[in-house]
Design a protein around this motif. Structure first.
Motif, PDB file in Angstrom:
ATOM      1  N   TYR A  59      23.034  16.878 -19.470  1.00 47.70           N
ATOM      2  CA  TYR A  59      22.461  16.141 -18.343  1.00 47.70           C
ATOM      3  C   TYR A  59      21.501  17.061 -17.680  1.00 47.70           C
ATOM      4  O   TYR A  59      22.440  18.079 -16.796  1.00 47.70           O
ATOM      5  CB  TYR A  59      23.215  15.382 -17.510  1.00 47.70           C
ATOM      6  CG  TYR A  59      22.725  14.707 -16.335  1.00 47.70           C
ATOM      7  CD1 TYR A  59      21.735  13.638 -16.289  1.00 47.70           C
ATOM      8  CD2 TYR A  59      23.281  15.016 -14.967  1.00 47.70           C
ATOM      9  CE1 TYR A  59      21.209  13.047 -15.134  1.00 47.70           C
ATOM     10  CE2 TYR A  59      22.874  14.792 -13.978  1.00 47.70           C
ATOM     11  CZ  TYR A  59      21.706  13.590 -13.865  1.00 47.70           C
ATOM     12  OH  TYR A  59      21.133  13.215 -12.735  1.00 47.70           O
ATOM     13  N   PHE A  61      26.451   7.103 -16.308  1.00 51.83           N
ATOM     14  CA  PHE A  61      26.567   8.396 -15.871  1.00 51.83           C
ATOM     15  C   PHE A  61      28.220   8.709 -15.896  1.00 51.83           C
ATOM     16  O   PHE A  61      28.286   9.918 -16.382  1.00 51.83           O
ATOM     17  CB  PHE A  61      26.086   8.724 -14.314  1.00 51.83           C
ATOM     18  CG  PHE A  61      24.633   8.610 -14.208  1.00 51.83           C
ATOM     19  CD1 PHE A  61      24.094   9.974 -14.106  1.00 51.83           C
ATOM     20  CD2 PHE A  61      23.807   7.519 -14.290  1.00 51.83           C
ATOM     21  CE1 PHE A  61      22.560   9.978 -13.953  1.00 51.83           C
ATOM     22  CE2 PHE A  61      22.563   7.732 -14.093  1.00 51.83           C
ATOM     23  CZ  PHE A  61      21.990   8.986 -14.175  1.00 51.83           C
ATOM     24  N   GLY A  70      19.627  16.907 -13.868  1.00 52.23           N
ATOM     25  CA  GLY A  70      19.453  16.014 -12.776  1.00 52.23           C
ATOM     26  C   GLY A  70      18.414  16.487 -11.666  1.00 52.23           C
ATOM     27  O   GLY A  70      18.730  17.683 -11.368  1.00 52.23           O
ATOM     28  N   PRO A 102      21.530   9.567 -10.515  1.00 48.50           N
ATOM     29  CA  PRO A 102      22.322   8.356 -10.696  1.00 48.50           C
ATOM     30  C   PRO A 102      21.989   7.688  -9.459  1.00 48.50           C
ATOM     31  O   PRO A 102      21.342   7.758  -8.377  1.00 48.50           O
ATOM     32  CB  PRO A 102      23.596   9.282 -10.310  1.00 48.50           C
ATOM     33  CG  PRO A 102      23.327  10.470  -9.664  1.00 48.50           C
ATOM     34  CD  PRO A 102      22.047  10.931 -10.183  1.00 48.50           C
TER      35      PRO A 102
END
Length: 563
Positions: A66, A56, A68, A48
């Motif tokens: 998701y 997001f 990350g 992000p």
């Protein structure tokens, strides 16, 4: 008179009602995730950033998984591997400016390897687009210009209504042969603003097929059918097109020996009687291929590594099947066939005449004996033993990912991938730090198989932060780090070229202790205990690190007509 293309699908009453009454609280980011879901995406990678928060936030309201990562470049490598393993476009969500630019090296690798990555980045607010200096955080004068020379296509969105069509067009581009990375950028205000547009449901993006032209495959089939000494070079295009079965049938029909490029590892069975394996950086192999009167090159541009550093000089007729138009005949004159490897091989299978050659397997055995004798004369037993230990420890169906390190250079030539689409390396673009984050992406794609990553200590430090990602998502990745105290291959290159080195020696951490500080089990091994330690780590659930302190040497290359 009604034409098929005049017909429009009428929405049902329920669809109309849903369209006229969209749920509240949606923003432009929802249009992004709804479009991705409608196209079939299930997983997104990314990081992000301030301008991208609308996307997001929308993930919260979606069923997308998701994953990350800690550095955008590593997120790009993970998406690259996910795309290679699944054959699907892997969404990569990024923020503006530094976040976007940090992904460039990963997108270059995806482009070189034809991995379908759908990068979606935020942009500065719409008012700042189109030049000038507005002083926005992360602002670039023309962000898309930084990507235009790397990705297949660039799509800039300026309004919410453009989002679904732009993403669908990018998706189609990423999955049209040759696969590759694409770029979509959406301004912050477009992502953040509330939307009254209906939920995206009717989205479609069918990739275009790339069949070969039949008059060209007819000529190619005739040449191959009447060749005295045909041979085949199989590249990464065979793997990407899932065409290894057709390649094997064609090779057996023609009694044609096959060598796979480093990007094409696994495209042809390693122990097959017609397999020349992958010894491309070897003058004996180069001589063999130069002697072919008809040479079929499938899914390779015959670049630097595939042509023994541009010393390859074919004397016979070259037939090149290549999906990337820019690579067609770019290095050697050929009967150039622009087409998908799978469709092109099928066309040849339907038109070639079988040929018998009782000497082909014998010539292959003789060549491999010469290669083995050359390597045996260089006193590189430890290197061969280490690579053999890795192969024995790694389950047959497990994928492996290799960084730019000496053991990987060995693996390009000497490692039996066992099956297609299981061995991947960063040799397309040649950047460091690929192996571990790519292995994480593969573990997300298929959690049923343990995944191996292989790095040197120099390359490992590019992606060490992703130990946190591996632990957070409990991914089944074992990371083998060969610790030789520096950039080992550059040390060899500089010593050979200049007699001494500069900038190759590195201070590094205690990798075992560092891994354990992330909650990841680590073990220090030796060449003698590597197979046992690696097998144990691969057999345990979750991430692990195996550190091998060893200085490995590269085998002496033979190109340019040397020894």
């Amino acid at each position: 008179m009604t034409h098929d293309h005049d017909l429009v699908l009428r929405p049902t009453a329920a669809q109309t009602s849903a369209a006229l009454n969209p749920p509240p609280g949606r923003n432009g980011g929802d249009l992004v995730v709804e479009t991705l879901t409608g196209l079939g995406a299930t997983t997104v990678f990314g990081l992000p950033g301030q301008h991208a928060l609308g996307m997001f936030d929308a993930l919260r309201r979606s069923d997308l998984r998701y994953v990350g990562l800690r550095v955008e470049n590593n997120a790009g490598f993970a998406a690259d591997a996910y795309g290679r393993i699944t054959g699907e476009a892997a969404p990569l969500l990024l923020s503006t400016g530094p976040g976007a630019l940090t992904s460039l090296a990963a997108l270059q690798e995806a482009a070189s390897a034809s991995a379908p990555v759908l990068a979606i980045s935020s942009q500065i607010p719409t008012a700042g687009l189109g030049g000038g200096r507005h002083g926005y955080l992360h602002e670039l004068p023309d962000q898309s210009a930084s990507f235009r020379g790397v990705v297949k296509s660039v799509h800039t969105v300026r309004t919410q209504s453009q989002i679904p069509s732009a993403i669908a067009a990018a998706w189609q581009s990423a999955l049209t042969t040759p696969h590759g990375p694409v770029w979509v950028e959406i301004p912050q205000d477009v992502l953040m603003a509330e939307t009254r547009l209906p939920v995206v449901t009717g989205v479609d993006a069918t990739p275009e097929e790339l069949p070969p032209r039949p008059e060209l495959t007819a000529v190619a089939a005739d040449l191959l059918s009447h060749a005295a000494r045909p041979a085949i070079i199989a590249g990464g295009g065979v793997v990407r097109a899932d065409a290894s079965g057709k390649l094997r049938r064609l090779a057996e029909t023609l009694s044609a020996p096959v060598v796979t490029t480093y990007g094409g590892k696994g495209a042809f069975p390693w122990e097959h009687p017609l397999s020349l394996q992958s010894w491309l950086e070897d003058r004996h192999t180069t001589d063999f291929l130069e002697d072919a009167d008809v040479l079929l090159v499938v899914g390779s541009g015959l670049g630097e590594l595939s042509s023994n550093y541009h010393t390859f000089r074919p004397r016979g007729q070259v037939i090149q099947i290549e999906a990337d138009l820019g690579k067609l005949e770019s290095n050697h004159p050929a009967l150039g066939i622009h087409g998908d490897a799978r469709l092109s091989l099928q066309a040849l299978l339907e038109t070639v005449e079988p040929r018998e050659d009782g000497t082909a397997a014998e010539r292959v055995r003789a060549l491999l004996d010469r290669v083995r004798s050359r390597i045996a004369g260089q006193e590189l037993t430890q290197e061969q033993d280490v690579l053999a230990s890795v192969r024995r420890a790694l389950p047959t169906r497990s994928p492996s990912f290799w960084d730019m390190t000496i053991l990987s250079y060995w693996a390009w030539s000497a490692f039996d991938a066992r099956s297609p689409n299981t061995m991947h390396s960063a040799q397309g673009a040649g950047g460091l730090g690929y192996a571990f984050p790519a292995a994480l992406g593969a573990a997300v794609a298929d959690p049923t198989q343990p995944v191996l990553a292989v790095s040197g200590d120099g390359g490992a430090l590019y992606s060490i932060a992703e130990l946190a990602t591996a632990r957070q998502y409990d991914l089944n990745v074992t990371w083998l780090i060969v610790d030789d105290g520096g950039y080992g291959i550059l040390r060899e290159y500089m010593t050979d070229a200049f007699g001494e080195t500069t900038g190759t020696e590195l201070a590094r951490p205690d990798f075992v202790a560092l891994a354990e500080s992330f909650g990841v089990p680590g073990v220090r091994t030796s060449p003698e205990t590597l197979e046992t330690d690696l097998a144990k780590a691969l057999g345990a659930a979750g991430p692990s690190v195996v550190v091998l302190p060893a200085v490995l040497r590269m085998f002496a290359a033979t190109h340019g007509g040397q020894g």
